[in-house]
Motif scaffolding. Structure first.
Motif, PDB file in Angstrom:
ATOM      1  N   GLU A  96      40.018  49.335  37.758  1.00 39.91           N
ATOM      2  CA  GLU A  96      39.298  50.285  36.906  1.00 39.91           C
ATOM      3  C   GLU A  96      38.799  51.472  37.725  1.00 39.91           C
ATOM      4  O   GLU A  96      38.814  52.612  37.245  1.00 39.91           O
ATOM      5  CB  GLU A  96      38.134  49.599  36.191  1.00 39.91           C
ATOM      6  CG  GLU A  96      38.554  48.706  35.051  1.00 39.91           C
ATOM      7  CD  GLU A  96      39.267  49.461  33.936  1.00 39.91           C
ATOM      8  OE1 GLU A  96      38.935  50.631  33.647  1.00 39.91           O
ATOM      9  OE2 GLU A  96      40.179  48.861  33.339  1.00 39.91           O
ATOM     10  N   VAL A  97      38.346  51.213  38.953  1.00 38.62           N
ATOM     11  CA  VAL A  97      37.916  52.314  39.823  1.00 38.62           C
ATOM     12  C   VAL A  97      39.098  53.244  40.097  1.00 38.62           C
ATOM     13  O   VAL A  97      38.975  54.473  40.036  1.00 38.62           O
ATOM     14  CB  VAL A  97      37.317  51.787  41.146  1.00 38.62           C
ATOM     15  CG1 VAL A  97      37.123  52.917  42.154  1.00 38.62           C
ATOM     16  CG2 VAL A  97      36.002  51.072  40.883  1.00 38.62           C
ATOM     17  N   ALA A  98      40.252  52.665  40.399  1.00 38.45           N
ATOM     18  CA  ALA A  98      41.440  53.485  40.663  1.00 38.45           C
ATOM     19  C   ALA A  98      41.799  54.304  39.427  1.00 38.45           C
ATOM     20  O   ALA A  98      42.078  55.509  39.527  1.00 38.45           O
ATOM     21  CB  ALA A  98      42.607  52.595  41.074  1.00 38.45           C
ATOM     22  N   ASP A  99      41.796  53.681  38.279  1.00 43.68           N
ATOM     23  CA  ASP A  99      42.136  54.376  37.042  1.00 43.68           C
ATOM     24  C   ASP A  99      41.126  55.484  36.755  1.00 43.68           C
ATOM     25  O   ASP A  99      41.494  56.597  36.380  1.00 43.68           O
ATOM     26  CB  ASP A  99      42.199  53.377  35.885  1.00 43.68           C
ATOM     27  CG  ASP A  99      42.772  53.988  34.632  1.00 43.68           C
ATOM     28  OD1 ASP A  99      43.912  54.482  34.685  1.00 43.68           O
ATOM     29  OD2 ASP A  99      42.082  53.979  33.594  1.00 43.68           O
ATOM     30  N   TRP A 100      39.847  55.191  36.906  1.00 48.35           N
ATOM     31  CA  TRP A 100      38.800  56.189  36.687  1.00 48.35           C
ATOM     32  C   TRP A 100      38.995  57.377  37.619  1.00 48.35           C
ATOM     33  O   TRP A 100      38.862  58.534  37.209  1.00 48.35           O
ATOM     34  CB  TRP A 100      37.418  55.577  36.882  1.00 48.35           C
ATOM     35  CG  TRP A 100      36.335  56.605  36.993  1.00 48.35           C
ATOM     36  CD1 TRP A 100      35.626  56.922  38.110  1.00 48.35           C
ATOM     37  CD2 TRP A 100      35.861  57.470  35.954  1.00 48.35           C
ATOM     38  NE1 TRP A 100      34.725  57.925  37.829  1.00 48.35           N
ATOM     39  CE2 TRP A 100      34.861  58.281  36.511  1.00 48.35           C
ATOM     40  CE3 TRP A 100      36.187  57.623  34.620  1.00 48.35           C
ATOM     41  CZ2 TRP A 100      34.180  59.246  35.774  1.00 48.35           C
ATOM     42  CZ3 TRP A 100      35.518  58.592  33.888  1.00 48.35           C
ATOM     43  CH2 TRP A 100      34.521  59.382  34.465  1.00 48.35           C
ATOM     44  N   THR A 101      39.312  57.106  38.866  1.00 50.28           N
ATOM     45  CA  THR A 101      39.500  58.177  39.833  1.00 50.28           C
ATOM     46  C   THR A 101      40.619  59.118  39.387  1.00 50.28           C
ATOM     47  O   THR A 101      40.461  60.343  39.401  1.00 50.28           O
ATOM     48  CB  THR A 101      39.806  57.591  41.224  1.00 50.28           C
ATOM     49  OG1 THR A 101      38.653  56.830  41.652  1.00 50.28           O
ATOM     50  CG2 THR A 101      40.109  58.667  42.249  1.00 50.28           C
ATOM     51  N   VAL A 102      41.730  58.564  38.958  1.00 46.25           N
ATOM     52  CA  VAL A 102      42.855  59.379  38.510  1.00 46.25           C
ATOM     53  C   VAL A 102      42.483  60.162  37.239  1.00 46.25           C
ATOM     54  O   VAL A 102      42.751  61.361  37.130  1.00 46.25           O
ATOM     55  CB  VAL A 102      44.103  58.502  38.282  1.00 46.25           C
ATOM     56  CG1 VAL A 102      45.235  59.297  37.656  1.00 46.25           C
ATOM     57  CG2 VAL A 102      44.560  57.887  39.601  1.00 46.25           C
ATOM     58  N   ARG A 103      41.840  59.488  36.281  1.00 43.59           N
ATOM     59  CA  ARG A 103      41.482  60.163  35.037  1.00 43.59           C
ATOM     60  C   ARG A 103      40.435  61.253  35.260  1.00 43.59           C
ATOM     61  O   ARG A 103      40.544  62.352  34.707  1.00 43.59           O
ATOM     62  CB  ARG A 103      40.966  59.154  34.008  1.00 43.59           C
ATOM     63  CG  ARG A 103      42.065  58.304  33.397  1.00 43.59           C
ATOM     64  CD  ARG A 103      41.577  57.369  32.285  1.00 43.59           C
ATOM     65  NE  ARG A 103      40.652  56.350  32.794  1.00 43.59           N
ATOM     66  CZ  ARG A 103      39.368  56.248  32.466  1.00 43.59           C
ATOM     67  NH1 ARG A 103      38.818  57.075  31.604  1.00 43.59           N
ATOM     68  NH2 ARG A 103      38.615  55.288  32.974  1.00 43.59           N
ATOM     69  N   ALA A 104      39.421  60.958  36.064  1.00 47.16           N
ATOM     70  CA  ALA A 104      38.355  61.936  36.316  1.00 47.16           C
ATOM     71  C   ALA A 104      38.909  63.166  37.024  1.00 47.16           C
ATOM     72  O   ALA A 104      38.568  64.299  36.668  1.00 47.16           O
ATOM     73  CB  ALA A 104      37.235  61.295  37.133  1.00 47.16           C
ATOM     74  N   ALA A 105      39.768  62.960  38.006  1.00 50.82           N
ATOM     75  CA  ALA A 105      40.350  64.094  38.730  1.00 50.82           C
ATOM     76  C   ALA A 105      41.275  64.908  37.830  1.00 50.82           C
ATOM     77  O   ALA A 105      41.369  66.126  37.970  1.00 50.82           O
ATOM     78  CB  ALA A 105      41.107  63.599  39.957  1.00 50.82           C
ATOM     79  N   GLY A 106      41.938  64.249  36.896  1.00 49.67           N
ATOM     80  CA  GLY A 106      42.811  64.955  35.972  1.00 49.67           C
ATOM     81  C   GLY A 106      42.044  65.766  34.942  1.00 49.67           C
ATOM     82  O   GLY A 106      42.511  66.807  34.476  1.00 49.67           O
ATOM     83  N   ALA A 107      40.861  65.297  34.601  1.00 49.96           N
ATOM     84  CA  ALA A 107      40.087  65.950  33.549  1.00 49.96           C
ATOM     85  C   ALA A 107      39.157  67.041  34.059  1.00 49.96           C
ATOM     86  O   ALA A 107      38.814  67.961  33.308  1.00 49.96           O
ATOM     87  CB  ALA A 107      39.256  64.901  32.800  1.00 49.96           C
ATOM     88  N   ARG A 108      38.728  66.947  35.309  1.00 51.33           N
ATOM     89  CA  ARG A 108      37.696  67.858  35.812  1.00 51.33           C
ATOM     90  C   ARG A 108      38.146  68.477  37.134  1.00 51.33           C
ATOM     91  O   ARG A 108      38.208  67.791  38.155  1.00 51.33           O
ATOM     92  CB  ARG A 108      36.382  67.120  36.001  1.00 51.33           C
ATOM     93  CG  ARG A 108      35.931  66.258  34.822  1.00 51.33           C
ATOM     94  CD  ARG A 108      34.981  66.837  33.841  1.00 51.33           C
ATOM     95  NE  ARG A 108      33.624  67.040  34.180  1.00 51.33           N
ATOM     96  CZ  ARG A 108      32.591  66.400  33.635  1.00 51.33           C
ATOM     97  NH1 ARG A 108      32.800  65.403  32.788  1.00 51.33           N
ATOM     98  NH2 ARG A 108      31.378  66.742  33.939  1.00 51.33           N
TER      99      ARG A 108
END
Length: 179
Positions: free
Chosen positions: A82-94
């Motif tokens: 989940e941390v890995a997924d969050w990192t990818v999603r957060a960087a993609g969104a912001r």
């Protein structure tokens, strides 16, 4: 004025998402926040101060998401995924989060001078993961590996399964083999 500060940071974040930082005007940020330009200057001192506060806020936002991903009763591999997924999603969104994680700052973003760099964020995530997973949950180097692998997806995105799905099995095998 905490409410004014939050409103100004929200407005500045929306502005930098819509146009390059050099094109963001203080008068527009103040108007979008519903406060006077003087309030903005009183709160941040100027555009550079607003930019620094916005970058700090983005780092805090990302780390709060890391904490949420690490919370709960799921096994360590699932939480690390989940941390890995969050990192990818957060960087993609912001864009600011992406810059904080990769060190790839552009002229379109506020100056990075006072913000934590990628190394400091990586250490913060690693330490939070070790603390959240507890003794025997995962070794520090495994927690660091989570972020490093996620960053590879940020830097070189691919179409296919979500990182969470790929990383879950990898981390389960890694942690199973080590512990």
């Amino acid at each position: 004025m905490p409410a004014a500060r939050d409103s100004l940071l929200e407005a500045a974040g929306a502005a930098v998402s819509a146009r390059p930082w050099p094109a963001v005007r203080m008068v527009d940020v103040a108007a979008a926040a519903g406060v006077s330009r003087q309030t903005l200057y009183n709160e941040f001192g100027g555009k550079a101060g607003l930019g620094r506060a916005l970058v700090r806020r983005e780092a805090e936002w990302y780390l709060a998401g890391v904490d949420r991903a690490l919370a709960g009763p799921a096994p360590a591999p699932a939480r690390l995924a989940e941390v890995a997924d969050w990192t990818v999603r957060a960087a993609g969104a912001r864009p600011l989060v992406r810059a904080l994680l990769t060190g790839a700052w552009t002229a379109a973003l506020p100056a990075q001078r006072s913000a934590a760099g990628p190394g400091e964020l990586l250490v913060a995530v690693r330490d939070r993961a070790v603390a959240a997973l507890g003794p025997g949950g995962a070794r520090p180097e495994h927690c660091e590996l989570v972020v490093r692998l996620a960053l590879s997806y940020v830097v070189a995105p691919v179409n296919g399964p979500r990182p969470r799905d790929l990383f879950r099995d990898l981390f389960r095998d890694l942690l199973g083999a080590s512990g």
